[in-house]
Design an enzyme around this catalytic site. Structure first.
Site, PDB file in Angstrom:
ATOM      1  N   GLU A 427       0.832  -1.214   0.000  1.00 65.06           N
ATOM      2  CA  GLU A 427       0.000   0.000   0.000  1.00 65.06           C
ATOM      3  C   GLU A 427       0.862   1.258   0.000  1.00 65.06           C
ATOM      4  OE1 GLU A 427      -2.927  -0.656  -0.729  1.00 65.06           O
ATOM      5  OE2 GLU A 427      -2.865  -2.767  -0.202  1.00 65.06           O
ATOM      6  N   HIS A 430       1.976   2.018  -3.459  1.00 63.80           N
ATOM      7  CA  HIS A 430       0.887   2.644  -4.216  1.00 63.80           C
ATOM      8  C   HIS A 430       0.811   4.153  -4.004  1.00 63.80           C
ATOM      9  CE1 HIS A 430      -1.428  -0.369  -6.273  1.00 63.80           C
ATOM     10  NE2 HIS A 430      -1.775  -1.041  -5.207  1.00 63.80           N
ATOM     11  N   GLU A 449      -1.287  -2.482 -10.008  1.00 62.04           N
ATOM     12  CA  GLU A 449      -1.194  -3.609  -9.083  1.00 62.04           C
ATOM     13  C   GLU A 449       0.085  -4.410  -9.293  1.00 62.04           C
ATOM     14  OE1 GLU A 449      -2.749  -3.632  -6.594  1.00 62.04           O
ATOM     15  OE2 GLU A 449      -4.436  -2.322  -7.072  1.00 62.04           O
TER      16      GLU A 449
HETATM   17 ZN   LIG Z   1      -2.747  -2.859  -4.789  1.00 65.41          ZN
END
Ligand SMILES: [Zn+2]
Length: 1010
Positions: A427, A430, A449
């Site tokens: 995370e 990201h 992703e």
């Molecule tokens: Zn993700």
């Protein structure tokens, strides 16, 4: 869900002036101009709330929460439904638009079975800034009162405004559209309010066109609902230490559910600034993407305040988040410019220490990796008791499942600790890749992703170097997704999607794990410094904006050419398009010619070649080839020795061993492909493994096992060779090759589970596993290395599952000691729990099961709860399994909705439970669909689990019938059903083709003798 008791308050006064501050505190100029409009709207908002009836209504304990909810699809009379609430609310005479049903049927062309695919918003308008005020009645009837102002710019003249909205009632009289330069005027007249249900658009039809280049402000009041579907703005609950039921409100917007919380232009490329106000009761707290800047009372509502949050940087709607809870937090300032806080319910906050200790370090590491400072002043991470996915990377406010953020060293296993580290790292990656720069559309979801799934390993490796994350990558990503991407029903990772169902469907292992695997391949062929520099340039160029996959390829090519790491006539796009735009992957067949040359040939690797396939695509890839030879074994160089182009079917190269010496291709399995050799080379490798396996790199040992057993499964290598290769494992001490072997043997075990050959195969498995079991021992040794702990867990699981006496006895004994002392959590040590619980419950009866269930209910540690939930599915009592299955899909049973798939998977993975599970799915599909809504991942996982061990043509028939019967309601699960059908056909073919070979091999090697 039991109704929440809440004393009914009747409030009679509200002061709009204070409760609705009209200043914006945006960092950019131009944010103050909404002031006048805000005053007008505040008055409206407050005026509406003035009605005493309304307040009774919002504070009321929910008798039937869903009857208030206009989202309930059974309500076919939206006007009636909403007028009921309006009558109660006392807002008389207003027209409303509910977004549960189309207001104007003529705007809808699709029937219920025909999906509308052109769901994109018109491009005539783009949002600049949102100011929103939301008051969720968490401890009332779950309504949300909302008010929003959207500042937007007109890109092309248009006489209507379309904006996303779902499960929301608009108060049409409050909807205004005013030019930015005349906010006090009467604005542009709206002639009609429409709702396009299929596209989830609210459409305001205008009397006059909006002018290009001009800015307008759309404002409205609306009412939403804190749903229990784990998406949009939803409610979650837990029981505190005193046994009191507590509620919280949280968000999950990715991919298309921000529109359920507030009207918005809900597409990732339409970035804007967000200024959020949340009303909360004073015994709770609110957090959002940005720090809070002030708190003011909600006038006329004692005990309520408005929290006002700083305006965000430009960002996508799906990354907006807010949580209102009574949680507590621990913080860290070890990163000098980012305040780092970890939130959890009070009773669990001590379990947040590990996340707090690693979070800031990983964040700092990513700042260095990307060479871009984290742009926000704070980072919150919060553990939510009910959560659909694993975690969500909302910018500055990451939400997690409890199991993905909380870790108690006294209770949780090494695997739980790694899970926390990996998810936190994912995370945080990201926050740059996805949040700072966002893919323009969901087609490039894989890029988002894939990168996060690759970088999560690097992030964890930076803080826990002894965990050998880069070795584990090969098991958990490459080999795991190989098993899915070898099906004809796989899909390219870059895939055009439109409808939300299609978007939900691509949140699968292909996007995550294949994405990560080909990015890792790129990292090796470009080299890490080149990839990083290219990545940094890309992120800096597109910050606060969105981009497409080709944009990244362009930046990487430029860097690779500058660094001399790619021939000038070759681009990253040329190479990567062959991996992203077509599905599957190649097997490279290597033939040594005996004269120091070898011929390489590429073909698509399919588990089963379907003679009736209609797929005529010519699958060829740009393949980076690396190799080493017996004379000079060196597994370290992962830069390609040469490329096979997508026009090369074969390629002959020199530098290969002459006869009698092996060659091994694909160093450290960095290339996303399998390798097959001629028989002689395989035999030489098998010999090497038996003589001295350490001559071969540990990742390549795992690769050889995985390739050999899967090539055998695909009928490209005989099982006798593959099992010979595998049998060296008796000498292996490392976790990664062991796990690769066990994963593959697990398939054969499942296939043979109900056949006459199972006894012999079990003896073979025990012959491998028992020596390892004896060497690692049953005791959990806390100071063993991380992967040694993993190895012990794996071997205990296998030994107990195969009925090994010592393992079973010890497990049963430990469990009964625990039953005698239920509060002593130290009796079963953390790493042993999964095996001990499952074995003892499988061996036991109702008493053991009930004890496990009670411990589940009593535990305060989410990882412990999950271990117990899984173990409860291990029972062999059919009636208990049936009962447990019903509990999984029943609200208030004690099983949380988020955990129902865990229960289901456990039951369907149990040899005794699998038929019960499948029959349940067939007979109750409609109930299951209703239970979840069309949730992220969930439906597909149910089908995948139910059919994972299907081996007969009867089962295949049932599965096909099921697909036909429920074609309309499969939604995001439809590809998974296709994959399950293909897998079952493959299993049937496998039994026909390989059963005898394996039986013969077992006989030849002496395993058929009892
Ligand atoms: Zn993700």
């Amino acid at each position: 869900m039991p109704p929440v008791s809440q004393s009914r308050e009747v409030l009679t006064t509200m002061d709009s002036g204070q409760s609705m501050p009209t200043l914006s505190f945006g960092r950019k100029s131009g944010c103050f101009v909404t002031r006048n409009l805000a005053v007008v709207m505040s008055l409206l908002f407050a005026g509406a709330l003035l009605a005493t009836g309304l307040l009774v209504y919002y504070y009321a304990a929910p008798q039937q929460p869903d009857s208030v909810a206009i989202r309930d699809d059974t309500l076919h009379t939206p006007v009636e439904a909403s007028s009921t609430s309006l009558a109660t609310a006392g807002i008389g005479g207003g027209s409303v638009t509910t977004t549960a049903e189309p207001m104007m049927p003529e705007t809808t062309t699709a029937t219920t079975t025909e999906k509308v695919m052109d769901v994109r918003l018109p491009r005539s308008i783009k949002p600049i800034k949102y100011m929103m005020r939301l008051q969720p009645f968490i401890n009332g009837n779950f309504s949300i009162m909302g008010y929003i102002e959207v500042t937007m710019e007109v890109l092309e003249p248009t006489s209507n405004v379309s904006i996303h909205m779902a499960d929301i009632i608009t108060f049409n009289e409050t909807i205004r559209l005013k030019p930015m330069d005349d906010l006090t005027g009467s604005g542009v007249r709206i002639t009609q309010h429409k709702y396009d249900k299929d596209r989830e658009f609210y459409v305001a039809m205008l009397e006059e066109p909006l002018m290009q280049g001009k800015q307008y402000v759309l404002s409205m009041m609306f009412e939403g609902l804190l749903n229990d579907q784990l998406k949009g703005f939803y409610r979650s609950q837990y029981t505190d230490e005193m046994g009191t039921n507590k509620m919280l409100a949280t968000t999950q917007f990715q991919p298309t559910d921000a529109r359920r919380a507030f009207p918005c232009f809900d597409e990732p490329a339409l970035k804007a600034e967000f200024e959020v106000y949340i009303a909360r009761q004073t015994n709770m707290s609110a957090i959002s993407n940005m720090p809070m800047i002030n708190t003011t009372p909600v006038d006329g509502q004692p005990g309520w305040v408005w929290d006002h949050f700083n305006t965000t940087l430009p960002m996508s709607t799906y990354l907006v988040a807010f949580v209102v809870s009574d949680f507590t937090y621990i913080n860290s300032t070890s990163n000098d410019h980012v305040l780092f806080r970890v939130w959890a319910r009070e009773q669990a906050i001590s379990q947040a220490q590990y996340a707090k200790s690693i979070g800031p370090d990983v964040l700092t590491w990513f700042e260095q990796y990307f060479d871009i400072p984290f742009p926000l002043p704070k980072q919150d991470m919060i553990a939510i008791p009910d959560f659909s996915a694993g975690a969500m990377e909302n910018w500055g406010l990451i939400t997690y499942r409890e199991t993905a953020l909380l870790y108690d060293p006294a209770v949780s296993a090494a695997r739980n600790k790694q899970r926390v580290a990996v998810v936190v790292s994912h995370e945080l990656a990201h926050q740059w890749f996805g949040d700072l720069v966002t893919p323009s559309w969901w087609t490039d979801l894989w890029l988002n992703e894939g990168f996060a799934s690759y970088l999560e390993y690097l992030g964890v490796d930076s803080i826990e170097p002894s965990w050998q994350m880069l070795e584990q990558f090969v098991l958990d990503s490459v080999q795991s997704v190989f098993a899915l991407d070898c099906l004809e029903s796989s899909h390219p990772i870059s895939i055009p999607v439109g409808h939300p169902d299609e978007i939900n469907e691509i949140f699968d292992r292909i996007s995550y794990d294949k994405g990560a695997s080909i990015i890792r391949m790129m990292n090796h062929f470009l080299t890490e410094p080149t990839l990083r520099k290219g990545l940094t340039n890309y992120l800096k160029h597109f910050e606060y904006d969105s981009a497409e996959q080709d944009d990244l390829w362009r930046f990487l090519t430029k860097q690779a050419h500058a660094d001399g790491n790619l021939p000038q006539d070759l681009t990253v796009k040329i190479i990567m398009d062959t991996w992203t735009l077509q599905m599957g992957y190649p097997v490279i067949n290597v033939a040594l010619n005996g004269d120091g040359t070898a011929t390489f040939k590429q073909e698509r690797f399919l588990l089963v070649k379907n003679p009736n396939s209609t797929d005529t695509h010519d699958y060829k890839w740009w393949v980076p080839i690396t190799f080493t030879t017996q004379d000079n074994p060196d597994f370290t160089s992962t830069k390609p020795s040469f490329w096979m182009a997508d026009t090369d079917i074969t390629k002959t190269v020199a530098g290969m061993p002459s006869s009698g010496k092996w060659v091994i291709v694909n160093m450290q399995e960095t290339g996303y492909y399998r390798v097959n050799y001629q028989m002689e080379n395989w035999k030489l490798i098998a010999k090497q493994l038996v003589q001295d396996h350490t001559k071969i790199n540990v990742i390549n040992r795992a690769q050889l096992i995985d390739d050999a057993l899967d090539l055998a499964r695909a009928d490209m290598l005989t099982y006798s060779i593959a099992l010979d290769i595998n049998s060296y494992l008796v000498k292996e001490t490392e976790y990664v090759p062991w796990k690769a072997g066990l994963n593959n043997l697990g398939y054969i075990k499942n296939m043979l589970g109900r056949t006459a050959a199972f006894g012999s195969f079990k003896r073979y498995l025990l012959s491998l596993v028992v020596p390892l079991y004896d060497s690692v021992g049953f005791e959990d040794i806390a100071n063993s290395s991380h992967l040694d702990q993993y190895k012990r867990v794996a071997v205990l699981q296998w030994a107990c599952a195969l009925g090994h006496d010592d393992c079973t006895q010890k497990s049963v004994n430990l469990f009964s000691r625990w039953m005698a002392n239920p509060t002593d959590n130290s009796i079963v040590s953390p790493n042993l729990k999964s095996t001990v619980f499952c074995t003892a419950i499988a061996e036991g009866g109702e008493k053991e099961w009930n004890f496990g269930w009670q411990q589940y209910l009593d535990s305060n540690v989410a990882t412990e709860k999950i271990s117990l939930l899984r173990a409860l599915g291990c029972t062999k009592q059919i009636w208990i399994l049936s009962k447990y299955l019903e509990m999984a899909f029943t609200a208030d049973s004690g099983v949380r909705k988020q955990d129902s798939t865990t229960v289901f998977r456990s039951i369907s993975g149990n040899e005794v439970g699998r038929d019960i599970a499948w029959n349940y799915v067939r007979n109750n599909w409609d109930t299951i669909v209703k239970f979840y809504g069309s949730g992220l991942f969930t439906l597909g996982r149910i089908i995948e689990a139910a059919s994972a061990r299907f081996t007969t043509s009867l089962m295949l028939k049932e599965l096909k019938l099921f697909r036909m019967q429920y074609a309309d309601s499969l939604s995001s699960a439809s590809r998974t059903v296709d994959q399950s059908i293909e897998r079952t056909s493959n299993n049937i073919a496998w039994a026909k083709n390989h059963y005898k070979t394996i039986v013969n091999w077992l006989t030849e090697n002496g395993y058929d003798i009892v």
